[in-house]
Structure formats: structure tokens, C-alpha cells
Design an enzyme around this catalytic site. Structure first.
Site, PDB file in Angstrom:
ATOM      1  N   PRO A 257       0.802  -1.228   0.000  1.00 42.95           N
ATOM      2  CA  PRO A 257       0.000   0.000   0.000  1.00 42.95           C
ATOM      3  C   PRO A 257       0.835   1.279   0.000  1.00 42.95           C
ATOM      4  CG  PRO A 257      -0.085  -1.064   2.144  1.00 42.95           C
ATOM      5  CD  PRO A 257       0.555  -2.039   1.198  1.00 42.95           C
ATOM      6  N   ASN A 258       0.355   2.221  -0.795  1.00 44.15           N
ATOM      7  CA  ASN A 258       0.891   3.584  -0.905  1.00 44.15           C
ATOM      8  C   ASN A 258       2.200   3.664  -1.686  1.00 44.15           C
ATOM      9  OD1 ASN A 258      -1.214   4.892   0.634  1.00 44.15           O
ATOM     10  ND2 ASN A 258      -0.347   3.867   2.426  1.00 44.15           N
TER      11      ASN A 258
ATOM     12  N   ARG B 117       5.937  12.401  -2.742  1.00 41.83           N
ATOM     13  CA  ARG B 117       6.154  12.982  -1.412  1.00 41.83           C
ATOM     14  C   ARG B 117       7.252  12.221  -0.685  1.00 41.83           C
ATOM     15  NH1 ARG B 117      -0.006  12.744  -0.078  1.00 41.83           N
ATOM     16  NH2 ARG B 117      -0.600  13.999  -1.857  1.00 41.83           N
TER      17      ARG B 117
ATOM     18  N   TYR C 117      12.074   8.133   0.905  1.00 39.72           N
ATOM     19  CA  TYR C 117      11.880   7.054  -0.073  1.00 39.72           C
ATOM     20  C   TYR C 117      12.562   7.298  -1.417  1.00 39.72           C
ATOM     21  CZ  TYR C 117       8.313   5.695   3.289  1.00 39.72           C
ATOM     22  OH  TYR C 117       7.662   5.317   4.446  1.00 39.72           O
TER      23      TYR C 117
ATOM     24  N   ASN D   7       7.863  -5.966  -0.946  1.00 41.78           N
ATOM     25  CA  ASN D   7       7.852  -4.784  -0.083  1.00 41.78           C
ATOM     26  C   ASN D   7       6.390  -4.602   0.300  1.00 41.78           C
ATOM     27  OD1 ASN D   7       7.846  -2.358   1.219  1.00 41.78           O
ATOM     28  ND2 ASN D   7       9.074  -1.273  -0.309  1.00 41.78           N
TER      29      ASN D   7
ATOM     30  N   ALA E 281       3.291  -0.846   4.742  1.00 37.92           N
ATOM     31  CA  ALA E 281       2.775  -0.843   6.131  1.00 37.92           C
ATOM     32  C   ALA E 281       2.227  -2.202   6.551  1.00 37.92           C
ATOM     33  CB  ALA E 281       1.708   0.234   6.272  1.00 37.92           C
TER      34      ALA E 281
ATOM     35  N   GLU F 215      12.262 -10.044   1.785  1.00 40.78           N
ATOM     36  CA  GLU F 215      11.559  -8.804   2.158  1.00 40.78           C
ATOM     37  C   GLU F 215      12.460  -7.608   1.853  1.00 40.78           C
ATOM     38  OE1 GLU F 215       9.917  -8.895   6.157  1.00 40.78           O
ATOM     39  OE2 GLU F 215      10.253  -6.739   6.368  1.00 40.78           O
TER      40      GLU F 215
ATOM     41  N   HIS G 247      12.736  -3.219   1.898  1.00 40.15           N
ATOM     42  CA  HIS G 247      12.221  -1.877   2.230  1.00 40.15           C
ATOM     43  C   HIS G 247      13.177  -0.843   1.673  1.00 40.15           C
ATOM     44  CE1 HIS G 247       9.147  -3.507   4.764  1.00 40.15           C
ATOM     45  NE2 HIS G 247      10.052  -4.298   5.296  1.00 40.15           N
TER      46      HIS G 247
ATOM     47  N   ARG H 187      13.770   4.261  12.130  1.00 44.17           N
ATOM     48  CA  ARG H 187      12.526   5.021  12.131  1.00 44.17           C
ATOM     49  C   ARG H 187      11.680   4.664  13.365  1.00 44.17           C
ATOM     50  NH1 ARG H 187       9.814   4.647   6.435  1.00 44.17           N
ATOM     51  NH2 ARG H 187       8.728   6.475   7.298  1.00 44.17           N
TER      52      ARG H 187
HETATM   53  O1  CA2 Z   1      10.724   1.712   3.404  1.00 44.56           O
HETATM   54  C1  CA2 Z   1       9.849   1.049   2.847  1.00 44.56           C
HETATM   55  O2  CA2 Z   1       9.981   0.556   1.732  1.00 44.56           O
HETATM   56  C2  CA2 Z   1       8.503   0.871   3.554  1.00 44.56           C
HETATM   57  O3  CA2 Z   1       8.025  -0.420   3.234  1.00 44.56           O
HETATM   58  C3  CA2 Z   1       7.580   1.942   2.989  1.00 44.56           C
HETATM   59  C4  CA2 Z   1       6.209   1.967   3.668  1.00 44.56           C
HETATM   60  C5  CA2 Z   1       6.355   1.997   5.187  1.00 44.56           C
HETATM   61  O4  CA2 Z   1       5.079   1.870   5.796  1.00 44.56           O
HETATM   62  C6  CA2 Z   1       7.255   0.889   5.709  1.00 44.56           C
HETATM   63  O5  CA2 Z   1       7.391   1.037   7.105  1.00 44.56           O
HETATM   64  C7  CA2 Z   1       8.623   0.973   5.066  1.00 44.56           C
HETATM   65  C8  CA2 Z   1       5.418   3.199   3.248  1.00 44.56           C
HETATM   66  C9  CA2 Z   1       5.237   3.368   1.769  1.00 44.56           C
HETATM   67  C10 CA2 Z   1       4.506   4.661   1.512  1.00 44.56           C
HETATM   68  O6  CA2 Z   1       5.231   5.407   0.545  1.00 44.56           O
HETATM   69  C11 CA2 Z   1       4.826   6.681   0.287  1.00 44.56           C
HETATM   70  C12 CA2 Z   1       5.595   7.359  -0.634  1.00 44.56           C
HETATM   71  C13 CA2 Z   1       5.276   8.652  -0.953  1.00 44.56           C
HETATM   72  C14 CA2 Z   1       4.183   9.277  -0.352  1.00 44.56           C
HETATM   73  C15 CA2 Z   1       3.423   8.584   0.558  1.00 44.56           C
HETATM   74  C16 CA2 Z   1       3.746   7.287   0.874  1.00 44.56           C
END
Ligand code: CA2
Length: 153
Positions: free
Chosen positions: A10-11, A18, A23, A74, A77, A98, A100, A107
């Protein structure tokens, strides 16, 4: 040809819009294009999927049992919440890595727990999109050596 499913949760479809400081600035499409090149360089066939839905991710893992040799995930969340994804990975019997983008251990503490890591062969985090490349190399090596069983029962 050895085939790998890359699954994004997700996301991650919002990448590049953003939080580039966390990221990176690449979109998921750009990362996916790189993954296709890296997979082909590594001699792997690759299918790449993203979903915001836990059930769709579970179903993609189920389908992978019939057409892929390994999974790179990946789960975003859902990594930190989803017993369903863990059970699907474990039940698939496929080796799973896995990934990330960010260093989840640098974090918030809720990101330090992964439901998937205990049933994965290994975890790669903190290297940005290169983490997918490392995972493809690791998967190719695992599948070639035959040491591809998940590490936990
Ligand atoms: O670091 C990673 O790849 C994560 O899997 C990314 C997830 C986070 O919940 C994990 O803890 C770590 C979040 C992805 C959301 O990405 C966004 C990117 C731009 C704007 C909003 C969200």
C-alpha cells in the site's frame, strides 16, 4: 526460465510524489523499469505488481505458487500488521525476500516489527531502490544453489 514475483504494498504507488528524503525521488514505474533490466541482467523472468489491498496481495501470493519460483515483497505498512500476508508467504512454500526502501530500524519503533521477516529467507532495507537489485541477485543465487527453503516453520 526462473521466474520471480515482485510484490509492492500500500501507498508505494505514491512514490516520487512525497517524502523523497525517506523514499527517494523515483516513481514506482521508474523503479519497476529498473527491476526489469536488473532481472534480465540476472537471467530472471519477473512479474511486478502493486496493490493497496491486503486481500489482493494475498491472492497474488497464492497465484505465484503456480507460476513463480520466488517472491520479493515490499509489503509497506502491511509488513508491520499483516498475519494474513505472513501466512500466505509461509503457505506458498516459495522463498521470499523482504525489501524496504528505507531503513525501518532507524525510524519509528512500530516499523521495527515485521510479521513477514520470520518466514522470509532474508530482509534488505535502507538502500533505496537498489534494495530490489540486491534482492534479485540474492534470489538468483538462492534459486541456483537450491538452498531456497523459508527459514522458519
Ligand atoms: O521503506 C519502505 O519501503 C517501507 O516499506 C515503505 C512503507 C512503510 O510503511 C514501511 O514502514 C517501510 C510506506 C510506503 C509509503 O510510501 C509513500 C511514498 C510517498 C508518499 C506517501 C507514501
Amino acid at each position: 526460465m526462473t521466474s520471480v514475483l515482485i510484490l509492492n504494498g500500500p501507498n508505494l504507488n505514491l512514490l516520487g510524489t512525497r517524502q523523497p528524503e525517506i523514499y527517494g525521488s523515483q516513481t514506482l514505474d521508474q523503479i519497476s523499469a529498473s527491476c526489469r533490466v536488473w532481472a534480465s541482467d540476472t537471467g530472471l523472468e519477473v512479474e511486478i505488481r502493486q496493490s493497496n489491498s491486503e486481500s489482493e496481495l494475498v491472492e497474488a501470493i497464492h497465484r505465484a505458487m503456480n507460476c513463480h519460483d520466488g517472491i520479493i515483497i515490499n509489503a509497506a505498512a502491511y509488513t508491520h500488521t499483516s498475519i494474513a500476508l505472513r501466512d500466505a508467504v509461509q503457505g506458498s512454500g516459495l522463498p521470499c525476500i523482504e525489501v524496504h526502501l528505507s531503513n525501518v530500524y532507524a525510524r519509528e519503533s512500530f516499523r521495527h516489527t515485521s510479521f513477514i521477516a520470520p518466514v522470509a529467507v532474508g530482509v534488505i532495507c535502507g538502500f533505496g531502490s537498489i534494495g530490489y537489485r540486491l534482492a534479485l541477485l540474492a534470489m538468483q543465487s538462492l534459486l541456483n544453489s537450491g538452498e531456497s527453503k523459508p527459514s522458519a516453520s
